[in-house]
Motif scaffolding. Structure first.
Motif, PDB file in Angstrom:
ATOM      1  N   LYS A  25      -6.164   1.168   3.500  1.00 30.11           N
ATOM      2  CA  LYS A  25      -7.687   1.345   3.447  1.00 30.11           C
ATOM      3  C   LYS A  25      -7.961   1.241   1.756  1.00 30.11           C
ATOM      4  O   LYS A  25      -8.745   0.324   1.871  1.00 30.11           O
ATOM      5  N   LEU A  26      -6.781   1.239   1.336  1.00 29.48           N
ATOM      6  CA  LEU A  26      -6.361   0.492   0.319  1.00 29.48           C
ATOM      7  C   LEU A  26      -6.393  -0.368  -0.255  1.00 29.48           C
ATOM      8  O   LEU A  26      -6.955  -1.245  -0.710  1.00 29.48           O
ATOM      9  N   GLY A  76       0.809  -1.259   0.293  1.00 31.79           N
ATOM     10  CA  GLY A  76       0.140   0.045  -0.381  1.00 31.79           C
ATOM     11  C   GLY A  76       0.917   0.992   0.002  1.00 31.79           C
ATOM     12  O   GLY A  76       0.966   1.700  -0.791  1.00 31.79           O
ATOM     13  N   TYR A  99       0.844   4.290  -2.719  1.00 29.17           N
ATOM     14  CA  TYR A  99       1.120   5.167  -2.458  1.00 29.17           C
ATOM     15  C   TYR A  99       2.218   6.137  -3.023  1.00 29.17           C
ATOM     16  O   TYR A  99       2.354   7.615  -3.559  1.00 29.17           O
ATOM     17  N   ILE A 117      -9.427  -3.407  -2.492  1.00 31.17           N
ATOM     18  CA  ILE A 117      -8.516  -4.442  -3.510  1.00 31.17           C
ATOM     19  C   ILE A 117      -9.617  -5.319  -1.972  1.00 31.17           C
ATOM     20  O   ILE A 117     -10.096  -5.803  -3.610  1.00 31.17           O
ATOM     21  N   HIS A 167     -16.541   9.122  -0.429  1.00 33.60           N
ATOM     22  CA  HIS A 167     -15.704  10.009  -1.342  1.00 33.60           C
ATOM     23  C   HIS A 167     -16.270  11.183  -1.171  1.00 33.60           C
ATOM     24  O   HIS A 167     -15.559  11.790  -1.200  1.00 33.60           O
ATOM     25  N   GLN A 192      -4.088   5.455   5.134  1.00 34.35           N
ATOM     26  CA  GLN A 192      -4.603   5.194   3.198  1.00 34.35           C
ATOM     27  C   GLN A 192      -4.847   3.505   2.812  1.00 34.35           C
ATOM     28  O   GLN A 192      -4.973   3.501   2.819  1.00 34.35           O
ATOM     29  N   ALA A 193      -3.274   3.437   3.010  1.00 30.39           N
ATOM     30  CA  ALA A 193      -2.748   2.171   2.587  1.00 30.39           C
ATOM     31  C   ALA A 193      -3.025   1.175   3.286  1.00 30.39           C
ATOM     32  O   ALA A 193      -4.055   0.105   2.211  1.00 30.39           O
TER      33      ALA A 193
END
Length: 93
Positions: free
Chosen positions: A61-62, A33, A37, A66, A90, A58-59
């Motif tokens: 959550k990504l 992740g 980014y 996925i 979002h 954030q990583a």
């Protein structure tokens, strides 16, 4: 979301390949992740201010998003629901 309304099918072999590959990536999910980014902001530095400074979160959550898509890839309607939920979240940003 219009693209989700058309039928896109993956063969069973393709689905297995994706799941196996994603499973391998999950053993290094935080690093993956963060690499994403880092590369993303190298390509699009002007977008960095749209994200919170905590890229570890954030990583995570990504990778979680996925993972949901990978686990539901054979259920297009479920994927569409997840994408709609993500889009609604979002809009608040």
């Amino acid at each position: 979301l219009k693209a989700m309304t058309r039928n896109v099918f993956l063969s069973p072999d393709e689905q297995i390949l994706i799941k196996v590959s994603w499973g391998k990536l999950l053993t290094h999910q935080q690093e993956a992740g963060e690499i994403f980014y880092t590369h993303f902001f190298t390509l699009k530095p002007e977008l960095k201010n749209l994200f919170r400074p905590d890229l570890k979160s954030q990583a995570h959550k990504l990778i979680a998003a996925i993972t949901i898509l990978v686990t539901k890839m054979n259920k297009a309607s479920h994927i569409q629901e997840e994408i709609q939920k993500l889009a609604r979240r979002h809009v608040q940003y």
